[in-house]
Write an enzyme that holds these catalytic residues in place. Sequence first.
Site, mmCIF file in Angstrom:
data_model
loop_
_atom_site.group_PDB
_atom_site.id
_atom_site.type_symbol
_atom_site.label_atom_id
_atom_site.label_comp_id
_atom_site.label_asym_id
_atom_site.label_seq_id
_atom_site.Cartn_x
_atom_site.Cartn_y
_atom_site.Cartn_z
ATOM 1 N N PRO A 98 7.839 -0.243 -6.875
ATOM 2 C CA PRO A 98 7.032 -0.791 -6.051
ATOM 3 C C PRO A 98 6.924 -0.228 -4.765
ATOM 4 O O PRO A 98 6.312 -0.428 -3.777
ATOM 5 C CB PRO A 98 7.684 -2.370 -5.937
ATOM 6 N N THR A 129 11.275 -2.119 -10.416
ATOM 7 C CA THR A 129 12.482 -1.959 -10.215
ATOM 8 C C THR A 129 12.933 -2.344 -8.784
ATOM 9 O O THR A 129 12.218 -2.675 -7.710
ATOM 10 C CB THR A 129 12.637 -0.378 -9.964
ATOM 11 N N GLY A 156 5.472 7.822 -9.080
ATOM 12 C CA GLY A 156 5.126 8.959 -8.876
ATOM 13 C C GLY A 156 5.929 9.936 -9.878
ATOM 14 O O GLY A 156 6.409 9.495 -10.493
ATOM 15 N N ASP A 157 5.798 11.128 -9.385
ATOM 16 C CA ASP A 157 6.872 12.315 -9.989
ATOM 17 C C ASP A 157 8.426 11.870 -10.152
ATOM 18 O O ASP A 157 9.031 12.051 -11.065
ATOM 19 C CB ASP A 157 6.531 13.643 -9.436
ATOM 20 N N GLU A 162 12.876 9.601 -13.258
ATOM 21 C CA GLU A 162 14.019 8.615 -13.573
ATOM 22 C C GLU A 162 13.882 8.201 -15.068
ATOM 23 O O GLU A 162 14.842 8.156 -15.949
ATOM 24 C CB GLU A 162 13.797 7.112 -12.908
ATOM 25 N N SER A 200 3.205 10.080 -4.912
ATOM 26 C CA SER A 200 2.571 10.920 -3.496
ATOM 27 C C SER A 200 2.090 12.269 -4.005
ATOM 28 O O SER A 200 1.179 12.810 -3.286
ATOM 29 C CB SER A 200 3.759 11.388 -2.471
ATOM 30 N N ARG A 270 3.861 12.781 4.352
ATOM 31 C CA ARG A 270 5.124 13.427 4.801
ATOM 32 C C ARG A 270 5.220 14.953 4.449
ATOM 33 O O ARG A 270 5.667 15.774 5.198
ATOM 34 C CB ARG A 270 6.374 12.680 4.417
HETATM 35 C C1 16C Z 1 -3.068 25.710 4.056
HETATM 36 C C2 16C Z 1 -3.103 24.845 2.950
HETATM 37 C C3 16C Z 1 -2.133 25.194 1.889
HETATM 38 C C4 16C Z 1 -2.164 24.280 0.888
HETATM 39 C C5 16C Z 1 -1.150 24.750 0.133
HETATM 40 C C6 16C Z 1 -1.031 23.742 -1.113
HETATM 41 C C7 16C Z 1 0.064 24.122 -2.017
HETATM 42 C C8 16C Z 1 0.435 22.780 -2.784
HETATM 43 C C9 16C Z 1 1.074 23.155 -4.136
HETATM 44 C C10 16C Z 1 1.664 21.710 -4.616
HETATM 45 C C11 16C Z 1 2.525 21.989 -5.560
HETATM 46 C C12 16C Z 1 3.279 20.586 -6.089
HETATM 47 C C13 16C Z 1 4.200 20.778 -7.006
HETATM 48 C C14 16C Z 1 4.796 19.412 -7.415
HETATM 49 C C15 16C Z 1 5.733 18.945 -7.002
HETATM 50 C C16 16C Z 1 6.487 17.800 -7.351
HETATM 51 O O1 16C Z 1 7.358 17.864 -8.523
HETATM 52 C C17 16C Z 1 7.095 17.264 -6.143
HETATM 53 C C18 16C Z 1 7.535 15.648 -6.528
HETATM 54 O O2 16C Z 1 6.312 15.028 -6.591
HETATM 55 N N1 16C Z 1 6.240 17.057 -5.045
HETATM 56 C C19 16C Z 1 6.783 17.800 -3.835
HETATM 57 O O3 16C Z 1 7.651 18.369 -3.773
HETATM 58 C C20 16C Z 1 5.646 17.956 -2.870
HETATM 59 C C21 16C Z 1 5.337 19.370 -2.387
HETATM 60 C C22 16C Z 1 4.160 19.326 -1.388
HETATM 61 C C23 16C Z 1 4.226 20.495 -1.031
HETATM 62 C C24 16C Z 1 3.190 20.640 0.253
HETATM 63 C C25 16C Z 1 3.006 21.831 0.960
HETATM 64 C C26 16C Z 1 2.024 21.736 1.814
HETATM 65 C C27 16C Z 1 2.090 23.116 2.531
HETATM 66 C C28 16C Z 1 1.108 22.972 3.956
HETATM 67 C C29 16C Z 1 1.118 24.447 4.593
HETATM 68 C C30 16C Z 1 0.329 24.406 5.884
HETATM 69 C C31 16C Z 1 0.194 25.621 6.514
HETATM 70 C C32 16C Z 1 -0.863 25.491 7.609
HETATM 71 C C33 16C Z 1 -1.036 26.784 8.520
HETATM 72 C C34 16C Z 1 -2.012 26.286 9.439
HETATM 73 N N1 ATP Z 2 12.959 -0.394 -6.391
HETATM 74 C C1 ATP Z 2 13.228 0.955 -5.651
HETATM 75 N N2 ATP Z 2 13.620 0.815 -4.619
HETATM 76 C C2 ATP Z 2 13.942 2.163 -3.855
HETATM 77 N N3 ATP Z 2 13.494 3.498 -4.403
HETATM 78 C C3 ATP Z 2 13.358 3.102 -5.689
HETATM 79 C C4 ATP Z 2 13.023 2.204 -6.383
HETATM 80 N N4 ATP Z 2 12.442 2.294 -7.610
HETATM 81 C C5 ATP Z 2 12.398 3.667 -7.528
HETATM 82 N N5 ATP Z 2 12.746 4.283 -6.726
HETATM 83 C C6 ATP Z 2 12.864 5.774 -6.353
HETATM 84 O O1 ATP Z 2 11.794 5.838 -5.498
HETATM 85 C C7 ATP Z 2 11.672 7.503 -5.559
HETATM 86 C C8 ATP Z 2 10.258 7.960 -5.168
HETATM 87 O O2 ATP Z 2 9.280 7.216 -6.286
HETATM 88 P P1 ATP Z 2 7.981 7.994 -6.623
HETATM 89 O O3 ATP Z 2 8.177 9.271 -7.408
HETATM 90 O O4 ATP Z 2 7.423 6.772 -7.428
HETATM 91 O O5 ATP Z 2 6.889 8.149 -5.210
HETATM 92 P P2 ATP Z 2 6.860 9.374 -4.563
HETATM 93 O O6 ATP Z 2 8.060 10.011 -4.092
HETATM 94 O O7 ATP Z 2 6.167 8.765 -3.322
HETATM 95 O O8 ATP Z 2 5.827 10.283 -5.320
HETATM 96 P P3 ATP Z 2 5.845 11.664 -5.792
HETATM 97 O O9 ATP Z 2 7.250 11.755 -6.661
HETATM 98 O O10 ATP Z 2 4.793 11.689 -6.682
HETATM 99 O O11 ATP Z 2 5.905 12.962 -4.676
HETATM 100 C C9 ATP Z 2 12.226 7.907 -6.847
HETATM 101 O O12 ATP Z 2 13.121 8.877 -6.396
HETATM 102 C C10 ATP Z 2 12.632 6.552 -7.321
HETATM 103 O O13 ATP Z 2 13.870 7.012 -7.987
#
Ligand code: 16C
Ligand code: ATP
Length: 492
Positions: A98, A129, A156-157, A162, A200, A270
């Site tokens: 949730p 959960t 999410g991921d 989990e 997210s 975030r």
């Molecule tokens: C300028 C725009 C650039 C955009 C670049 C975007 C690249 C994004 C690639 C995303 C890859 C995600 C891989 C997935 C990972 C997931 O297992 C994990 C859990 O949900 N998510 C993250 O760790 C979440 C990771 C989130 C990372 C976000 C990074 C954002 C970078 C922003 C840089 C801004 C520079 C701006 C300068 C003016």
């Molecule tokens: N009831 C709960 N209370 C607090 N945390 C929880 C609960 N159930 C699951 N979680 C934890 O919440 C964390 C984040 O969950 P989830 O992956 O669904 O969302 P997110 O982090 O916003 O998205 P993403 O992983 O896609 O970036 C997980 O690490 C999970 O272990």
Amino acid sequence: SGVCHSVPVSEIISVREEEEENGSRQRDDGSWKKIREREGKDCRQAFTVLYVERCRQHRWRCAEVTFTCSDEAFLLLLLLLFVSTASRPKHLLVYINPYGGKRQGKRIYEQKVAPLFTQAGISTSVIVTEYANHARDHLKMEAELKKFDGVVCVGGDGMFSEIIHGLIWRTQIDCGVDPNSPEEALSPCSLRIGIIPAGSTDCICFASVGTNDPVTSALHIIVGDSQPLDVCSVHHNNMFLRYSVSLLGYGFYGDVLSDSERKRWMGPARYDFSGLKMFLTHHYYEGTVSYLPAKGIIGTPRDATRCRSGQICLFSFVFHPESSGEWRTIRGKFLAINAASMSCACPRSPKGLSPAAHLADGTTDLILVRKCSRFNFLRHLLRHTSKDDQFDLTFIEVHRVRRFRFMPRHCQSDSDLELDLHENSKRQIFSQICKDHPACGCAPAYSSWNCDGEILTHTGIDVRVHGQLIKLFARGIEELPVFEDLSNPCAI
Ligand SMILES: CCCCCCCCCCCCC/C=C/[C@@H](O)[C@H](CO)NC(=O)CCCCCCCCCCCCCCC
Ligand SMILES: Nc1ncnc2c1ncn2[C@@H]1O[C@H](COP(=O)(O)OP(=O)(O)OP(=O)(O)O)[C@@H](O)[C@H]1O
Ligand SMILES: [Ca+2]
């Protein structure tokens, strides 16, 4: 009225008999008995079919159409349906986080998914959960898995992570495999997992379905799709740490995650905030990467081909031999070390971190971003959102691997350390001072690993890909027909 409409039986969600022509309002449930009762009467059968309709950007929706036919033809349809739906789930175990993403998991499930499951005749056991790792531990120890045909993850991921930790662990214990050993071949999990995206990033859903849309995911579960997925196991000194299916990232993505965890209250934004902050901070890390290149596979990370439904990915894993090739070693200063076992496509980057990576080929793409200027790193990042090749830059190298290790510079072996003892000891003192004075702005020695959105407790790791260890209720991204009508105004 003579209008022709065809629906593949495999994409029928449910069939509802319409009221009989004599006006009786009695609704049939389509059972064999009711149909036999009408035998001999010369009446035509009207029935409404709920089926999958394809919309823009890989979204699926439920549509309905009413047919009429003879009783015999209707009987034949029911028979066909019965045969072709044998792989569909009937009982599902659902876990809802949730608190994932924008905290909408429960609402999304109740409003968009549960009614579809009911319509399709699927029964569910739902657990909302109550704390982190609730779902993992329930799957590990309590869940009566024999009662179910699949597990559904609403979140999410991190929530998906989990679920796989619970399910993989439980499967190994049930099969007598030691899940802690880095050398053991793990037993594949038989239960499929469905992902209702409510997080997210939702990259596992996006990269395996083509969109992060709860209704589309629910329909892939209902029609009983199956998509195998590679899983990496991560060890430190022969000690099991975690599994990963999407991104294992040290440096930039590790730092973004560590920073963003303190800002969970911001929701999905975030990551953008911490991403900008870490981009400006521009830390690099020294270390050694060694890897075992994948051999005998179809494709490289620089290919123009993409992982698509029913294409090379599935058989490339089956046909290539387990390679026992030569390890290669690279030492250097890196802004980021990323391993992508799948494309990691997500709404932020629709082509993903490694656009040509495959869901189930038994390999991961190792992307090394060497120390470079902020301007060049920005060029690389920006290319994740455009058609340009993000690997076509001098400071990037990418390898398709089956296994890899990373050792941060300060953890290297004694003989390595002796080589530059003097410089090293200066650095250690310096980094100690910096921990005490975080405002001094000098670069820290260590980053941390982002493992599918969870922070790892160790920096020196040994990673091994287990091809097709789990299965999803998905079919991979479908190739869009060239004639697709992009103006289709499908309600969303
Ligand atoms: C300028 C725009 C650039 C955009 C670049 C975007 C690249 C994004 C690639 C995303 C890859 C995600 C891989 C997935 C990972 C997931 O297992 C994990 C859990 O949900 N998510 C993250 O760790 C979440 C990771 C989130 C990372 C976000 C990074 C954002 C970078 C922003 C840089 C801004 C520079 C701006 C300068 C003016
Ligand atoms: N009831 C709960 N209370 C607090 N945390 C929880 C609960 N159930 C699951 N979680 C934890 O919440 C964390 C984040 O969950 P989830 O992956 O669904 O969302 P997110 O982090 O916003 O998205 P993403 O992983 O896609 O970036 C997980 O690490 C999970 O272990
Ligand atoms: Ca892969």
